[in-house]
Design an enzyme around this catalytic site. Structure first.
Site, PDB file in Angstrom:
ATOM      1  N   ASP A  39      -7.906 -83.976  36.647  1.00 36.28           N
ATOM      2  CA  ASP A  39      -8.031 -85.414  36.439  1.00 36.28           C
ATOM      3  C   ASP A  39      -6.650 -86.052  36.605  1.00 36.28           C
ATOM      4  OD1 ASP A  39     -10.763 -86.807  35.060  1.00 36.28           O
ATOM      5  OD2 ASP A  39      -8.991 -88.072  35.258  1.00 36.28           O
TER       6      ASP A  39
ATOM      7  N   LYS B 251     -19.320 -94.485  50.267  1.00 36.61           N
ATOM      8  CA  LYS B 251     -20.333 -93.481  49.908  1.00 36.61           C
ATOM      9  C   LYS B 251     -21.176 -93.080  51.124  1.00 36.61           C
ATOM     10  CE  LYS B 251     -19.162 -93.035  45.552  1.00 36.61           C
ATOM     11  NZ  LYS B 251     -18.532 -91.802  45.087  1.00 36.61           N
TER      12      LYS B 251
ATOM     13  N   THR C 224     -22.303 -93.729  32.102  1.00 37.89           N
ATOM     14  CA  THR C 224     -20.915 -93.249  31.978  1.00 37.89           C
ATOM     15  C   THR C 224     -20.052 -94.483  31.695  1.00 37.89           C
ATOM     16  OG1 THR C 224     -20.295 -93.604  34.294  1.00 37.89           O
ATOM     17  CG2 THR C 224     -21.284 -91.473  33.786  1.00 37.89           C
TER      18      THR C 224
ATOM     19  N   TYR D 146     -17.468 -99.873  48.425  1.00 38.75           N
ATOM     20  CA  TYR D 146     -18.098 -98.742  47.723  1.00 38.75           C
ATOM     21  C   TYR D 146     -19.226 -98.172  48.577  1.00 38.75           C
ATOM     22  CZ  TYR D 146     -20.034 -96.082  43.771  1.00 38.75           C
ATOM     23  OH  TYR D 146     -20.493 -95.071  42.947  1.00 38.75           O
TER      24      TYR D 146
ATOM     25  N   ILE E   7     -26.246 -94.022  36.263  1.00 40.60           N
ATOM     26  CA  ILE E   7     -25.995 -92.966  35.282  1.00 40.60           C
ATOM     27  C   ILE E   7     -25.140 -93.547  34.155  1.00 40.60           C
ATOM     28  CG2 ILE E   7     -24.996 -90.653  34.949  1.00 40.60           C
ATOM     29  CD1 ILE E   7     -27.385 -90.798  36.977  1.00 40.60           C
TER      30      ILE E   7
ATOM     31  N   ASN F  15     -15.563 -85.156  43.042  1.00 40.13           N
ATOM     32  CA  ASN F  15     -16.359 -86.121  42.284  1.00 40.13           C
ATOM     33  C   ASN F  15     -15.586 -87.357  41.841  1.00 40.13           C
ATOM     34  OD1 ASN F  15     -18.484 -86.870  40.123  1.00 40.13           O
ATOM     35  ND2 ASN F  15     -16.618 -86.473  38.931  1.00 40.13           N
TER      36      ASN F  15
HETATM   37  P1  NDP Z   1     -16.135 -92.169  35.270  1.00 38.40           P
HETATM   38  O1  NDP Z   1     -15.334 -93.394  35.400  1.00 38.40           O
HETATM   39  O2  NDP Z   1     -16.806 -91.838  33.985  1.00 38.40           O
HETATM   40  O3  NDP Z   1     -15.254 -90.900  35.683  1.00 38.40           O
HETATM   41  C1  NDP Z   1     -14.500 -90.910  36.853  1.00 38.40           C
HETATM   42  C2  NDP Z   1     -13.429 -89.856  36.723  1.00 38.40           C
HETATM   43  O4  NDP Z   1     -12.665 -89.829  37.937  1.00 38.40           O
HETATM   44  C3  NDP Z   1     -12.458 -90.168  35.602  1.00 38.40           C
HETATM   45  O5  NDP Z   1     -12.207 -88.988  34.873  1.00 38.40           O
HETATM   46  C4  NDP Z   1     -11.230 -90.666  36.334  1.00 38.40           C
HETATM   47  O6  NDP Z   1     -10.027 -90.431  35.658  1.00 38.40           O
HETATM   48  C5  NDP Z   1     -11.280 -89.852  37.608  1.00 38.40           C
HETATM   49  N1  NDP Z   1     -10.497 -90.484  38.662  1.00 38.40           N
HETATM   50  C6  NDP Z   1     -10.566 -91.758  39.109  1.00 38.40           C
HETATM   51  N2  NDP Z   1      -9.661 -91.977  40.062  1.00 38.40           N
HETATM   52  C7  NDP Z   1      -8.994 -90.810  40.243  1.00 38.40           C
HETATM   53  C8  NDP Z   1      -7.944 -90.398  41.090  1.00 38.40           C
HETATM   54  N3  NDP Z   1      -7.366 -91.237  41.958  1.00 38.40           N
HETATM   55  N4  NDP Z   1      -7.511 -89.116  41.015  1.00 38.40           N
HETATM   56  C9  NDP Z   1      -8.061 -88.260  40.137  1.00 38.40           C
HETATM   57  N5  NDP Z   1      -9.068 -88.582  39.292  1.00 38.40           N
HETATM   58  C10 NDP Z   1      -9.517 -89.853  39.349  1.00 38.40           C
HETATM   59  O7  NDP Z   1     -17.195 -92.236  36.465  1.00 38.40           O
HETATM   60  P2  NDP Z   1     -18.564 -91.470  36.754  1.00 38.40           P
HETATM   61  O8  NDP Z   1     -18.584 -90.160  36.100  1.00 38.40           O
HETATM   62  O9  NDP Z   1     -19.644 -92.427  36.536  1.00 38.40           O
HETATM   63  O10 NDP Z   1     -18.417 -91.306  38.337  1.00 38.40           O
HETATM   64  C11 NDP Z   1     -18.133 -90.051  38.944  1.00 38.40           C
HETATM   65  C12 NDP Z   1     -18.528 -90.160  40.390  1.00 38.40           C
HETATM   66  O11 NDP Z   1     -19.918 -90.484  40.469  1.00 38.40           O
HETATM   67  C13 NDP Z   1     -17.799 -91.256  41.184  1.00 38.40           C
HETATM   68  O12 NDP Z   1     -17.519 -90.774  42.465  1.00 38.40           O
HETATM   69  C14 NDP Z   1     -18.839 -92.369  41.238  1.00 38.40           C
HETATM   70  O13 NDP Z   1     -18.658 -93.200  42.347  1.00 38.40           O
HETATM   71  C15 NDP Z   1     -20.113 -91.574  41.340  1.00 38.40           C
HETATM   72  N6  NDP Z   1     -21.319 -92.288  40.955  1.00 38.40           N
HETATM   73  C16 NDP Z   1     -21.495 -92.747  39.670  1.00 38.40           C
HETATM   74  C17 NDP Z   1     -22.662 -93.410  39.330  1.00 38.40           C
HETATM   75  C18 NDP Z   1     -22.925 -93.937  37.964  1.00 38.40           C
HETATM   76  O14 NDP Z   1     -23.942 -94.635  37.779  1.00 38.40           O
HETATM   77  N7  NDP Z   1     -22.101 -93.653  36.961  1.00 38.40           N
HETATM   78  C19 NDP Z   1     -23.710 -93.648  40.324  1.00 38.40           C
HETATM   79  C20 NDP Z   1     -23.430 -93.097  41.626  1.00 38.40           C
HETATM   80  C21 NDP Z   1     -22.277 -92.438  41.916  1.00 38.40           C
HETATM   81  P3  NDP Z   1      -9.355 -91.609  34.766  1.00 38.40           P
HETATM   82  O15 NDP Z   1     -10.407 -92.067  33.839  1.00 38.40           O
HETATM   83  O16 NDP Z   1      -8.199 -90.932  34.139  1.00 38.40           O
HETATM   84  O17 NDP Z   1      -8.987 -92.690  35.736  1.00 38.40           O
END
Ligand code: NDP
Length: 255
Positions: free
Chosen positions: A38, A166, A197, A162, A195, A91
């Site tokens: 992360d 995707k 989150t 976005y 989802i 991810n």
């Molecule tokens: P969260 O915001 O809960 O988690 C995203 C994670 O990615 C965080 O831990 C964040 O770290 C990390 N992150 C962001 N930018 C970077 C970077 N530049 N380098 C390293 N780590 C990074 O999001 P979700 O779990 O909801 O999303 C995860 C994936 O799922 C994403 O790709 C999102 O587009 C996709 N998605 C999510 C949906 C939803 O409804 N939640 C639906 C469809 C797709 P930090 O917090 O420290 O920035």
């Protein structure tokens, strides 16, 4: 630990919270040794502590997935710790509100916001795959799962960069699947719907009813429900599955 991923090693980006965090926990529960990556090592270490408390094996890594050197270092550190890289879950991602482009139609986005979003949600997936594939080619096998979205399959208003990113992730996934099928490397994508989150918290609070009206299941999915698909895709049970993009969306795209 016995399980679907027993004996395998994995690297998960965005592994602190949300979908990545849930997947890291499930992977460890299913027997994988997990490198949790992360932006912040302290945050990644939180997930690692939960895995270790449950009897799993994990290490924490820090790095920005948009940075070539960081990505290479994540793969190197995983291989240094565990000997190989069997499964990679690319991810990490961000939403339009995280680059200050909420509720903007295509002509209203600014260039910096567009570039930042594409860097994290699209280019990073290629950077990660490039580094992971080099290792998987050396060792003669591997599986990669990239996080796309239902936004990789359909248009969504006010999310141009976005949606473009995707869709691009699915294109990268299919291309790599073709290129490496004969190298015993499978590459797939998962397409989550809405989802629960941190990413979706504010939008759900502001317009949850409108969002749920588009979902046949009439509820948000859980991060664990995405993790289940990723775990299966990375396991030997999915040995003939490559180049696919699986919806886990409560029927959203079908409606
Ligand atoms: P969260 O915001 O809960 O988690 C995203 C994670 O990615 C965080 O831990 C964040 O770290 C990390 N992150 C962001 N930018 C970077 C970077 N530049 N380098 C390293 N780590 C990074 O999001 P979700 O779990 O909801 O999303 C995860 C994936 O799922 C994403 O790709 C999102 O587009 C996709 N998605 C999510 C949906 C939803 O409804 N939640 C639906 C469809 C797709 P930090 O917090 O420290 O920035």
């Amino acid at each position: 630990m016995a399980g679907m991923l027993a004996g395998k090693t994995a690297l998960i980006t965005g592994g602190w919270r949300g979908i990545g965090g849930a997947t890291a926990l499930l992977f460890a529960q299913e027997g994988a040794k997990v490198a949790v990556a992360d932006l912040s090592k302290d945050n990644a270490a939180e997930t690692v502590a939960r895995i270790n408390a449950a009897g799993g094996q994990a290490i924490s890594l820090a790095g920005d997935v948009t940075n070539t050197a960081d990505v290479a270092a994540m793969v190197e550190a995983t291989v240094a710790a565990f000997g190989r890289l069997d499964c990679a879950f690319n991810n990490a991602g961000i939403a339009p509100h995280q680059v200050n482009q909420s509720r903007r139609r295509t002509h209203e986005w600014d260039e910096d916001g567009f570039d930042q979003l594409v860097a994290v949600d699209l280019k990073s997936v290629w950077l990660c795959m490039r580094a992971e594939l080099q290792q998987m080619l050396k060792q003669g096998s591997g599986t990669i799962v990239n996080t796309a979205s239902v936004a990789g399959l359909i248009g969504l208003r006010t999310a141009c960069a976005y949606v473009a990113s995707k869709h691009g992730v699915i294109g990268l996934t299919k291309t790599a699947a073709l290129e490496y099928a004969e190298d015993n490397i499978r590459v797939n994508a998962v397409c989550p719907g809405y989802i629960t989150t941190d990413m979706t918290r504010t939008s759900y609070e502001q317009r949850g009813d409108a969002m749920m009206s588009m979902v046949p299941a009439k509820r948000m999915g859980t991060a664990h429900e995405i993790a289940e698909m990723v775990c299966w895709l990375c396991s030997d049970r999915a040995s003939f599955v490559t180049g696919a993009a699986y919806n886990v969306d409560g029927g959203y795209v079908a409606s």
